[in-house]
Design a protein around this motif. Structure first.
Motif, PDB file in Angstrom:
ATOM      1  N   VAL A   1      -4.720   1.803  -4.596  1.00 29.28           N
ATOM      2  CA  VAL A   1      -3.259   1.305  -5.287  1.00 29.28           C
ATOM      3  C   VAL A   1      -3.621   0.454  -6.458  1.00 29.28           C
ATOM      4  CG1 VAL A   1      -1.502  -0.146  -4.710  1.00 29.28           C
ATOM      5  CG2 VAL A   1      -2.182   1.483  -3.022  1.00 29.28           C
ATOM      6  N   SER A   2      -3.090   0.313  -7.395  1.00 32.30           N
ATOM      7  CA  SER A   2      -3.010  -0.404  -8.568  1.00 32.30           C
ATOM      8  C   SER A   2      -1.496  -1.227  -8.844  1.00 32.30           C
ATOM      9  CB  SER A   2      -3.250   0.166  -9.791  1.00 32.30           C
ATOM     10  OG  SER A   2      -3.563  -0.378 -10.869  1.00 32.30           O
ATOM     11  N   LEU A   3      -1.769  -2.395  -8.930  1.00 39.05           N
ATOM     12  CA  LEU A   3      -0.586  -3.232  -9.117  1.00 39.05           C
ATOM     13  C   LEU A   3      -0.525  -3.892 -10.673  1.00 39.05           C
ATOM     14  CD1 LEU A   3      -0.085  -4.899  -5.856  1.00 39.05           C
ATOM     15  CD2 LEU A   3       1.063  -3.111  -6.639  1.00 39.05           C
ATOM     16  N   GLU A   4       0.615  -3.707 -11.218  1.00 40.76           N
ATOM     17  CA  GLU A   4       0.600  -3.961 -12.572  1.00 40.76           C
ATOM     18  C   GLU A   4       2.037  -4.428 -12.747  1.00 40.76           C
ATOM     19  OE1 GLU A   4       0.635  -1.485 -16.643  1.00 40.76           O
ATOM     20  OE2 GLU A   4      -1.473  -1.502 -15.436  1.00 40.76           O
ATOM     21  N   VAL A   5       1.926  -5.546 -13.659  1.00 47.29           N
ATOM     22  CA  VAL A   5       3.316  -6.289 -13.975  1.00 47.29           C
ATOM     23  C   VAL A   5       3.659  -5.853 -15.389  1.00 47.29           C
ATOM     24  CG1 VAL A   5       4.137  -8.415 -14.694  1.00 47.29           C
ATOM     25  CG2 VAL A   5       2.640  -8.285 -12.848  1.00 47.29           C
ATOM     26  N   ASP A   6       5.079  -5.804 -15.472  1.00 52.95           N
ATOM     27  CA  ASP A   6       5.602  -5.575 -16.684  1.00 52.95           C
ATOM     28  C   ASP A   6       6.993  -6.309 -16.869  1.00 52.95           C
ATOM     29  OD1 ASP A   6       5.679  -4.339 -19.434  1.00 52.95           O
ATOM     30  OD2 ASP A   6       5.300  -2.281 -18.320  1.00 52.95           O
ATOM     31  N   GLY A   7       7.519  -6.647 -17.978  1.00 52.77           N
ATOM     32  CA  GLY A   7       8.631  -7.313 -18.089  1.00 52.77           C
ATOM     33  C   GLY A   7      10.063  -6.780 -17.820  1.00 52.77           C
ATOM     34  N   ARG A   8      11.001  -7.576 -17.838  1.00 49.54           N
ATOM     35  CA  ARG A   8      12.245  -7.072 -17.699  1.00 49.54           C
ATOM     36  C   ARG A   8      13.234  -7.404 -18.883  1.00 49.54           C
ATOM     37  NH1 ARG A   8      13.977  -9.604 -11.935  1.00 49.54           N
ATOM     38  NH2 ARG A   8      12.711 -11.450 -12.796  1.00 49.54           N
TER      39      ARG A   8
ATOM     40  N   ASN B   1       3.688   5.499  -6.935  1.00 55.83           N
ATOM     41  CA  ASN B   1       3.147   7.060  -7.687  1.00 55.83           C
ATOM     42  C   ASN B   1       2.161   7.687  -6.723  1.00 55.83           C
ATOM     43  OD1 ASN B   1       2.377   9.000  -9.264  1.00 55.83           O
ATOM     44  ND2 ASN B   1       1.356   7.712 -10.684  1.00 55.83           N
ATOM     45  N   CYS B   2       2.343   8.968  -6.420  1.00 50.67           N
ATOM     46  CA  CYS B   2       1.550   9.641  -5.803  1.00 50.67           C
ATOM     47  C   CYS B   2       0.969  11.002  -6.699  1.00 50.67           C
ATOM     48  CB  CYS B   2       2.034  10.249  -4.468  1.00 50.67           C
ATOM     49  SG  CYS B   2       1.971   8.938  -3.311  1.00 50.67           S
TER      50      CYS B   2
ATOM     51  N   THR C   1       0.920  -1.098  -0.027  1.00 48.57           N
ATOM     52  CA  THR C   1       0.127  -0.070  -0.093  1.00 48.57           C
ATOM     53  C   THR C   1       0.905   1.304  -0.130  1.00 48.57           C
ATOM     54  OG1 THR C   1      -0.107  -0.047   2.348  1.00 48.57           O
ATOM     55  CG2 THR C   1      -1.790  -1.115   1.117  1.00 48.57           C
ATOM     56  N   ILE C   2       0.485   2.214  -0.656  1.00 51.10           N
ATOM     57  CA  ILE C   2       1.168   3.581  -0.580  1.00 51.10           C
ATOM     58  C   ILE C   2       0.277   4.699  -0.087  1.00 51.10           C
ATOM     59  CG2 ILE C   2       2.262   5.229  -2.339  1.00 51.10           C
ATOM     60  CD1 ILE C   2       3.330   2.321  -2.507  1.00 51.10           C
TER      61      ILE C   2
ATOM     62  N   MET D   1       6.173  10.150   0.405  1.00 47.53           N
ATOM     63  CA  MET D   1       5.414   9.008   0.055  1.00 47.53           C
ATOM     64  C   MET D   1       5.889   7.720   1.157  1.00 47.53           C
ATOM     65  SD  MET D   1       6.545   7.718  -3.349  1.00 47.53           S
ATOM     66  CE  MET D   1       5.975   8.825  -4.520  1.00 47.53           C
ATOM     67  N   VAL D   2       5.107   6.839   1.605  1.00 44.57           N
ATOM     68  CA  VAL D   2       5.219   5.976   2.379  1.00 44.57           C
ATOM     69  C   VAL D   2       4.822   4.754   1.630  1.00 44.57           C
ATOM     70  CG1 VAL D   2       5.479   4.813   4.891  1.00 44.57           C
ATOM     71  CG2 VAL D   2       5.510   7.204   4.448  1.00 44.57           C
ATOM     72  N   ALA D   3       5.807   3.536   1.524  1.00 42.96           N
ATOM     73  CA  ALA D   3       5.353   2.417   0.971  1.00 42.96           C
ATOM     74  C   ALA D   3       5.630   1.215   2.105  1.00 42.96           C
ATOM     75  CB  ALA D   3       6.262   1.888  -0.113  1.00 42.96           C
ATOM     76  N   ARG D   4       4.153   0.728   2.426  1.00 46.07           N
ATOM     77  CA  ARG D   4       4.049  -0.458   3.333  1.00 46.07           C
ATOM     78  C   ARG D   4       3.870  -1.744   2.729  1.00 46.07           C
ATOM     79  NH1 ARG D   4       1.295   4.331   5.892  1.00 46.07           N
ATOM     80  NH2 ARG D   4       2.656   5.117   7.649  1.00 46.07           N
ATOM     81  N   VAL D   5       4.745  -2.525   3.323  1.00 47.22           N
ATOM     82  CA  VAL D   5       4.401  -3.911   2.676  1.00 47.22           C
ATOM     83  C   VAL D   5       4.249  -5.033   3.952  1.00 47.22           C
ATOM     84  CG1 VAL D   5       5.762  -5.696   1.464  1.00 47.22           C
ATOM     85  CG2 VAL D   5       6.301  -3.222   1.002  1.00 47.22           C
ATOM     86  N   LYS D   6       3.124  -5.757   3.287  1.00 51.66           N
ATOM     87  CA  LYS D   6       2.743  -6.869   4.370  1.00 51.66           C
ATOM     88  C   LYS D   6       2.957  -8.282   3.662  1.00 51.66           C
ATOM     89  CE  LYS D   6      -0.797  -4.698   7.033  1.00 51.66           C
ATOM     90  NZ  LYS D   6      -2.337  -4.646   7.371  1.00 51.66           N
ATOM     91  N   SER D   7       3.716  -9.147   4.379  1.00 45.63           N
ATOM     92  CA  SER D   7       4.089 -10.487   3.727  1.00 45.63           C
ATOM     93  C   SER D   7       3.358 -11.484   4.491  1.00 45.63           C
ATOM     94  CB  SER D   7       5.521 -10.671   3.838  1.00 45.63           C
ATOM     95  OG  SER D   7       5.912 -11.954   3.544  1.00 45.63           O
ATOM     96  N   THR D   8       3.188 -12.596   3.870  1.00 48.94           N
ATOM     97  CA  THR D   8       2.551 -13.784   4.276  1.00 48.94           C
ATOM     98  C   THR D   8       3.477 -14.914   5.191  1.00 48.94           C
ATOM     99  OG1 THR D   8       2.636 -14.931   2.070  1.00 48.94           O
ATOM    100  CG2 THR D   8       0.653 -13.633   2.661  1.00 48.94           C
ATOM    101  N   LYS D   9       4.574 -14.489   4.768  1.00 49.24           N
ATOM    102  CA  LYS D   9       5.755 -15.189   5.467  1.00 49.24           C
ATOM    103  C   LYS D   9       6.644 -14.306   6.302  1.00 49.24           C
ATOM    104  CE  LYS D   9       7.158 -19.001   3.404  1.00 49.24           C
ATOM    105  NZ  LYS D   9       7.757 -20.032   2.555  1.00 49.24           N
ATOM    106  N   MET D  10       7.550 -14.833   7.225  1.00 41.92           N
ATOM    107  CA  MET D  10       8.549 -13.949   7.918  1.00 41.92           C
ATOM    108  C   MET D  10       9.606 -13.640   6.647  1.00 41.92           C
ATOM    109  SD  MET D  10       9.111 -12.860  10.932  1.00 41.92           S
ATOM    110  CE  MET D  10       8.476 -14.023  12.087  1.00 41.92           C
TER     111      MET D  10
END
Length: 667
Positions: A391-398, A377-378, A293-294, A301-310
């Protein structure tokens, strides 16, 4: 005869009212306690044996709708209903692990948990989890102990350890899937402790990564879907299942079907040989999920991350990995703050948009295919009064390219090191996560020598950071990065070390350096044990072609037979990513992956003329700078004031890369 014809009833006490589980539960429909790897045996009290049942929930529903049913045995394709249970006849419950393991489920009543899952929790007999204990209480039985977990409000209770002898009920916010160390889940030597794990935890996870287990599928799964054609469809079924799905597969490649299960290696350590070995079969196991979440504030801007695993690793700005970084140690929630007007985090600005790229990196030093890149992005809209957050999450390639350079080796025989694919073909381009290998080879096929390799190091080409891949014994230090060395075509002159392509966050150059020792007539392999870095696989042992020796500097060669020295071999690879953020696109969900091709500008000019023109230009620019500085300072003060009072804020995060592309968005 009288005893056998008697219907025994399991009773549940709440307050002063006693309920009979075969008729009604106080909270409505009864639920179930699962016990994997055990089978209940009671031929005289078998209600029904139903073949062709491909889903555990169907088997449970059959028992739920039958008032006489107290328990079931389930194997994929078979459901057996009983009018008694292991609570009444504990001696009738015994291990069942060959040829398939059975799931035993017993009907229970749960006090108002609000959970609508097919079953509420799972029991592992004689085991406990050595995770942090958040609260200790006393319970009359394991049913009351798990009720305390469901009713807990101070934290999210995921599991309990219940000791029947003392009634001690230990509540934890960890379970077998969230901890990193498999050693934390252990068998109780006295057999008096039961581990109970909730199936009612709902993780708000958006970005999920799966690892691949080759040539294996589970013997028993929760559900089989026959009309699913692709792996991506099967993955979606797993992620949307009404239970905590942790694995999916397409079954036997000869007869593909979608199979999903709440089991994974982390929850199968107490079951012997839970997998079927089938050539070319693949099982996809959930590694971890992230919810990002942003928060857009007035100055940062603060990006906060929650993980399902330690999680252990780093969260950092992609362009400023050293100055804008959060080190994460044993945490499931972490964040990074990026100031709009400071250089440390390289937050770029255009009109009311502020944007940057961040990386969630699992390893402390290198970027691997498990890592995630996000564009954050804010947007501040100063023209209206509406307020929105999303929040919108989108994938792109590398696109990550590399080129390799050959190096010289020292001594005789002539030994070379190449970067190849897993089949031994030289590679000229790769991206992070591609299956590669280091191949060590004696150039002269008629040489009498064999070789072994040790002290293989990967080094950053910029700041001299390094990571040890093969230790002084010739064994891999972390199998998730590089596997053991093995012979190619049973030839001791060619050694192969598989790894997935990686890079250092601060450099596009990765250098490999190793000690190679010739030996006659053959090299003795090292017996490598790995009990730390292969999660939940138990004790692993393999041969790696490096002799056990004390560690010493690779700058100090030593004779083997008094004639041949150890050889130092070096190889270099160039790995570059081309991720760029395109500010000209829609700021809410866009990310460009192509990078501009910049061509150098060449030409001929009179140097004296250029110097005169440049001098005049610089004098004019200095004058303009003084004027601009005054104007900019006034405008910046006004802009900060407007941002402080900004009535409309939107935030975005776009996924840059992963092993599997997908689109997820929410608001």
């Amino acid at each position: 005869m009288t005893f056998l014809s008697c219907i025994c009833r399991v009773e549940y006490l709440e307050g002063n009212t006693r309920y009979k589980s075969q008729t009604v539960c106080p909270s409505g429909s009864p639920s179930f306690e699962l016990t994997a790897g055990y089978v209940y045996t009671s031929p005289t009290e078998t209600i029904e044996l139903k073949a062709g049942v491909l889903q555990l929930k169907q088997c449970l529903q059959m028992c739920r709708e039958n008032e006489d049913c107290k328990s079931v045995n389930f194997e994929t394709g078979l459901c057996v209903l009983f009018s008694s249970s292991a609570s009444q006849r504990p001696q009738s419950l015994s291990p069942s692990q060959f040829p398939v393991f059975t799931i035993y489920a017993e009907k229970v009543c749960i006090r108002g948990s609000g959970c609508i899952r097919e079953w509420h929790y799972e029991r592992v007999k004689g085991h406990y989890l050595m995770a942090e204990i958040k609260k200790i209480q006393t319970a009359a039985d394991r049913q009351q102990c798990i009720d305390l977990c469901f009713e807990e409000t101070d934290f999210l209770c995921r599991s309990v350890n219940y000791e029947a002898a003392t009634g001690q009920c230990s509540l934890s916010d960890m379970d077998r899937h969230t901890v990193l160390d498999k050693k934390l889940f252990q068998a109780d030597s006295n057999g008096t402790i039961d581990y109970l794990e909730s199936n009612c935890v709902v993780d708000d996870a958006r970005l999920c990564e799966f690892k691949t287990i080759k040539n294996k599928i589970l013997k028993t799964v929760d559900a089989v879907y026959q009309d699913v054609k692709t792996e991506e469809e099967c993955k979606k079924i797993c992620l949307s299942a009404n239970f905590r799905c942790h694995t999916y597969d397409m079954g036997d490649p000869a007869n593909p079907v979608c199979r999903v299960s709440h089991y994974a290696r982390a929850s199968l350590t107490h079951i012997q040989d839970p997998y079927l070995k089938i050539a070319d079969a693949l099982t996809y196991e959930l590694a971890s999920c992230f919810n990002v979440t942003i928060e857009c504030l007035s100055r940062e801007m603060v990006a906060r991350v929650k993980s399902t695993k330690m999680f252990n690793g780093k969260l950092y700005s992609k362009s400023k990995p050293n100055s804008c970084v959060t080190d994460v140690s044993n945490s499931m929630e972490f964040e990074i703050k990026m100031n709009y007007h400071e250089l440390e985090c390289d937050v770029r600005q255009e009109d009311g948009h502020f944007f940057s790229e961040i990386v969630i990196q699992h390893h402390d030093m290198i970027v691997t295919n498990q890592d995630l890149g996000l564009s954050v992005n804010c947007h501040y809209d100063l023209s209206n009064r509406s307020v929105s957050n999303g929040v919108s999450l989108e994938v792109d390639g590398r696109d990550i390219q590399h080129s390799e350079s050959q190096l010289a080796t020292v001594g005789s025989p002539n030994v070379t090191m190449h970067i190849t694919d897993r089949k031994g073909a030289d590679v000229i381009a790769a991206q992070v996560g591609d299956p590669l290998a280091l191949r060590f080879q004696i150039a002269d096929i008629d040489s009498p020598y064999e070789i072994f390799v040790r002290e293989l190091v990967a080094m950053d080409g910029v700041d001299n950071s390094e990571i040890l891949l093969i230790d002084s014994n010739g064994c891999p230090t972390d199998r998730t990065i590089m596997g053991p060395l093995f012979k190619v075509n049973n030839s001791g002159q060619v050694l192969h070390a598989p790894f997935d392509a990686f890079k250092f966050p601060t450099s596009e150059i990765v250098q490999f350096k190793a000690l190679v020792t010739p030996c006659i007539p053959y090299c003795e392999p090292a017996k490598c044990e790995d009990t730390v870095n292969v999660p939940f696989e138990g004790r692993a042992e393999s041969d790696s072609y490096g002799r056990r020796r004390r560690r010493r500097s690779i700058r100090q060669p030593r004779n083997i037979t008094g004639q041949e020295d150890e050889l130092v071999v070096v190889q270099q690879i160039h790995i570059s990513d081309k991720f760029t953020f395109n500010p000209d696109e829609d700021k809410d969900v866009t990310l460009a992956t192509s990078s501009a091709n910049l061509a150098p500008i060449a030409g001929c000019a009179n140097l004296i003329s250029i110097a005169v023109v440049c001098g005049s230009f610089l004098i004019a620019q200095v004058t303009l700078l003084f004027v601009c500085a005054f104007v900019v300072n006034n405008r910046r003060s006004r802009k900060d004031e407007l941002i402080e009072r900004a009535p409309s804020v939107s935030s975005t995060a776009s996924r840059l890369y992963s092993r599997q592309p997908f689109n997820i968005s929410w608001s």
